[in-house]
Scaffold this motif. Structure first.
Motif, short mmCIF file in Angstrom:
data_model
loop_
_atom_site.label_atom_id
_atom_site.label_comp_id
_atom_site.label_asym_id
_atom_site.label_seq_id
_atom_site.Cartn_x
_atom_site.Cartn_y
_atom_site.Cartn_z
N ALA A 103 -0.49 4.88 -3.00
CA ALA A 103 0.63 4.23 -3.68
C ALA A 103 0.14 3.03 -4.49
N GLN A 104 -0.83 2.30 -3.95
CA GLN A 104 -1.34 1.12 -4.66
C GLN A 104 -2.02 1.50 -5.98
N GLU A 159 16.94 -1.02 1.52
CA GLU A 159 15.48 -1.02 1.63
C GLU A 159 15.01 -0.32 2.91
N LEU A 165 -1.36 6.19 7.36
CA LEU A 165 -0.68 5.07 6.68
C LEU A 165 -1.62 4.39 5.68
N VAL A 171 12.54 2.92 3.24
CA VAL A 171 11.24 2.91 3.92
C VAL A 171 11.17 4.05 4.93
N LEU A 224 8.55 7.10 4.89
CA LEU A 224 7.72 7.49 6.04
C LEU A 224 8.04 8.94 6.43
N ALA A 232 -2.00 6.61 2.62
CA ALA A 232 -0.71 6.65 1.91
C ALA A 232 -0.53 5.35 1.12
N ALA A 233 -0.82 4.21 1.77
CA ALA A 233 -0.67 2.91 1.10
C ALA A 233 -1.64 2.81 -0.07
N ALA A 249 4.60 0.85 -2.18
CA ALA A 249 3.18 0.61 -1.93
C ALA A 249 3.00 -0.61 -1.03
N ASP A 250 3.74 -1.68 -1.32
CA ASP A 250 3.57 -2.90 -0.54
C ASP A 250 4.09 -2.74 0.89
N VAL A 251 5.20 -2.05 1.04
CA VAL A 251 5.73 -1.87 2.39
C VAL A 251 4.79 -1.01 3.22
N LEU A 252 4.29 0.07 2.63
CA LEU A 252 3.34 0.92 3.36
C LEU A 252 2.09 0.13 3.73
N THR A 253 1.64 -0.71 2.80
CA THR A 253 0.45 -1.53 3.07
C THR A 253 0.72 -2.47 4.24
#
Lengths: 400, 400
Positions: B248-249, B67, B241, B71, B75, B244-245, A17-21
Motif C-alpha cells: 500500500a505504501q 474509518e 500485515l 479498516v 483487513l 500488505a502495508a 497504507a498508514d493504518v495497515l502500517t
C-alpha cells in the motif's frame, strides 16, 4: 502530478497504507517485546506494554494512539475475557460467590477511601478527590487473566475468585464513576437515575450468567444450527460481540459482556470444543491492548520530582489498599490463596486510564494528575505479573 | 448528572459502545445474509453484500461507513488474499504465467477503451473520461477468490490464471490511475516519476514472489523460530500485515502484498500446516469487506431514469469488455477455462469504488457519475458468482 511515491493513488483514498502500517508496527513491537521478555525469563505481557511505551509518542513516536488502535485494543481485551469466560463454568464461579463478593466489595472500599484521602491531603476540591478515588477503584482483570492463563492456573479457586470479584468490582466502579461524573458536572447525584443504572447492570449480569448459561446447557446445539458456519466459531463470536456491545451500552465494561458470553459458550463445550478455533483470535487481538496501554504513558510529564513523588505515593496507596482489601475479603480461602487474590486484584490497567480521561474531560483532573493516574495504572500493572508468578509457583520453587 | 442510561460513563470515554455495536451489527447482518442465501441456494457473498445494502445509509441506516469499518473491510480482503496465497504455489503460478500476462493485459486495455468511449459519447472532458476508463479497469480479485474458494476450485489452472492476471491487472491499474490523477490535477503526466512508481511495483512483486518464496523453501523453520509463538500463526500474520502495508505504501493494492505473503508461507506448509490456524481470522474479517461494499451503495441517487440508463450502459460495457479481453487472453487454456477466466475477471468490487472516490475528490467525477461507478462495481460483483458457479460445475450439471 504530485509524486506518487509519497501519495500512492489507490491507497490515498482511505489512508489504508498508514493504518495497515500502524497495525503491523504495533503487532511486531508487541511480539518483539514478548520475545525479549520470554528470553530473559520475564512475563511476556510486561514486554508488550513496554514495547508500547517504546513505540508510543513518549519515545520513538512511531505510532499515535488513535481511534483504530483503541478499537483493536478494546477487541483485544474483549477476546481476552471471552477466552477467560470459555474456561469458566458458572457452577465453579458459584462456589466462590461469597468470597468474590467480599473481595470485590472490600477491594473497592479501601482504594476509594485511600484515593479520597490523597485528594484531601493534596488540598484538592471534593469533585477532584472523588475522581482520584474512582480511578483507584477498578481492577483491570484483563491483565491478571493474561498472567493466570500464562501460568496455567486459570481454573484454580483463587483465579475463579478473582474473576467473580472483577464482576462485582466493575459494577461498584461504574456506580462510583457515575457519582464522580455527577459531582463534577452539577455538584450532586441524582439517586433515581443512578438506581436505574445499577438495577440494569445487575439485571444484565444475572440474566446472562444464570439464564444464558442454562439456555446453553439445555440447547447446546444452538451454536451449530446456523448454516452460515460449519463450526460454532462465528455464532460464538457474534454472541461475544453482542453481549460486549450491550454491556458497554448500559454503562458496564464491555469485557463483562464478553466474559458472560464466554461462560455461556463454555456450557456447550462437551458438544464441540471451541477453544482451538478461538485461539487464533485470542493470539491476534490482545497484543493491541497491551501495546495500547503502553502508548498512553507520557514520560515527559513525569520528568518532575514533585510529580514523581506524587506518582510513588498514589501507586503505593493504590497497590496497598487494593491488596489489603482483596486479601481481607479472601481470607476464607486460606493464607496462600488470599495472597494470590490480593495481588491479582492490584492491576488497574486500562480502567484507571479511562477514568482519568473522563475526569480530564470534565475539567477536574489536570495534566499532572492525569499523568500520575496513568502512571499508577501502568505501575500497578507492571508490578503484579512477577509477584503473581512467584506466589502461584509450587512452594519449593518459590522459596528457591 | 446527565442520564447515565444514554451516556454510559465508562464507555463514553472512547465511544467504545457504539463501535462495538457497529461491528456486532455488521457481522450479524453479514451472517444473516449468508444464511438466507445458503438456504435459497445462492452464493453466500451476494447475501453478505446485500445485507450491507440493507443496513447501510440507503435503507435501514443502522451503520454508517466510517474509518473503523473501512479498516475492518480492508483487513477482510487482506486476510482473504492471504488465504488465497496460502493455497498458491509459486511453481504453479509460473506455469500459467504467459496466459496470466495476456489476460491481465487485454483485460485492462479493452475496459479502458470502453470506459473512455463512454466518456466521449457522454461529452465529458478528457480528464473525466480517463477517470471513467480507469474505474472500469481493475478487477476485484477478492470477490472472485471468495467464489472460487466456495466452489473448491482455487487450485485449478483457470483459478491460478485469474490470480496471476490480478497481479498484472493491479500494476496496470495503478499506472492508469496515476495517469488519471495527473491529468485531473495538472493536465499532464510526469513520465519520470511514473516510471519510478512502476519500477518499484515490479521490483516489489518480483522480490517477494521469487526471493521471498525461495527463502521460505530453504529455511521453512524461520516461522517457528520466535519464542513468542508456539505456532507459526503470528509470524505469518505479521509477515502478511507487513507486506500488505508495504504494498500500500508504494501504491499497489494492499492485497497484492497479502497474496505474496501467503505464497511465501505456502512454501513452508510441509513443515507446519497453517491453514487451520488462519481459518478463524479468515472467517472473522472478510464479512466486513462484503458488507462494507454493500453500504457504499446510494440507492437514492439511482432513482432516476437517466442515471439508471447510464448505469446499465456502463455495466454492460464494463462486463463485456473485461470478459472479452480476459477470454481472448486465456484462449490458450482451452474453451472452458477461457470462459471461466473471462467471467472471473469481471467483478470490480472495491477497486472501482476507490477510483471513483479519488476522481470525486479531484473534482472530475460528479455525484451522478460516482453513483453510477459504484453501482457498476456492485452490479458486476453480484452478476459473477452465479455465472461462475454454473461454469465450473461439472459439464453434465451445467447442461442440466
Amino acid at each position: 502530478m504530485t509524486c506518487a511515491l509519497f501519495q500512492p493513488p489507490l491507497a490515498a483514498a482511505i489512508g489504508v497504507a498508514d493504518v495497515l502500517t500502524d497495525l503491523f508496527l504495533v503487532l511486531l513491537a508487541a511480539k518483539l517485546g514478548d520475545e525479549l521478555f520470554k528470553r530473559i525469563g520475564q512475563p511476556a505481557l510486561v514486554g508488550e506494554i513496554l514495547a508500547g511505551v517504546a513505540i508510543g509518542p513518549s519515545l520513538l513516536g512511531l505510532v499515535e494512539p488513535g481511534e483504530v488502535l483503541e478499537v483493536f485494543a478494546e477487541l483485544g481485551v474483549v477476546f481476552l475475557l471471552f477466552w477467560v469466560g470459555l474456561e469458566t463454568k458458572i457452577g465453579e464461579l458459584r462456589e466462590v460467590g461469597r468470597a468474590a463478593l467480599f473481595v470485590g466489595g472490600l477491594g473497592v472500599v479501601l482504594p476509594f477511601a485511600g484515593g479520597f484521602a490523597i485528594g484531601v491531603v493534596q488540598g484538592e476540591e471534593t469533585a477532584t478527590s472523588v475522581f482520584i478515588a474512582a480511578a483507584l477503584v477498578a481492577t483491570s482483570v484483563g491483565i491478571t487473566s493474561a498472567v493466570l492463563i500464562d501460568l496455567g492456573v486459570l481454573r484454580t479457586r483463587a483465579a475463579r475468585t478473582i474473576l467473580g470479584a472483577a464482576v462485582v468490582d466493575d459494577i461498584l466502579a461504574m456506580i462510583l464513576l457515575a457519582v464522580a461524573v455527577g459531582l463534577a458536572a452539577s455538584g450532586g447525584v441524582e439517586l433515581g437515575s443512578l438506581a436505574v443504572v445499577v438495577a440494569l447492570a445487575l439485571a444484565f449480569v444475572a440474566f446472562f450468567a444464570l439464564g444464558g448459561t442454562q439456555l446453553m446447557q439445555r440447547r447446546p446445539q444452538l451454536l451449530k444450527e446456523p448454516r452460515f458456519s460449519e463450526s460454532p466459531l462465528l455464532p460464538a463470536v457474534i454472541l461475544c460481540l453482542g453481549l460486549a456491545a450491550l454491556a458497554a451500552q448500559i454503562g458496564l465494561a464491555a469485557i463483562i459482556g464478553a466474559f458472560l458470553a464466554g461462560m455461556m459458550v463454555a456450557e456447550t463445550k462437551e458438544q464441540h470444543p471451541i477453544e482451538e478455533e478461538i485461539s487464533p483470535l485470542y493470539a491476534f487481538f490482545p497484543p493491541f491492548f497491551f501495546v495500547f496501554i503502553g502508548t498512553e504513558v507520557d514520560l515527559g510529564t513525569l520528568v518532575d520530582l514533585g510529580t514523581l513523588a506524587l506518582l510513588a505515593a498514589v501507586t503505593v496507596v493504590a497497590a496497598a489498599t487494593k491488596f489489603v482489601g482483596a486479601w481481607l475479603g479472601a481470607r476464607e480461602l486460606g493464607r496462600r490463596d488470599a495472597l494470590v487474590v490480593g495481588a491479582g486484584m492490584v492491576p488497574r490497567g486500562e480502567v484507571g486510564i479511562i477514568v482519568a480521561g473522563i475526569g480530564s474531560t470534565a475539567g477536574v483532573i489536570d495534566a499532572q494528575l492525569f499523568a500520575v493516574i496513568v502512571g499508577m495504572s501502568i505501575a500497578t500493572t507492571l508490578l503484579v505479573p512477577p509477584v503473581l508468578r512467584r506466589l502461584v509457583a509450587p512452594p519449593e520453587e518459590a522459596v528457591a
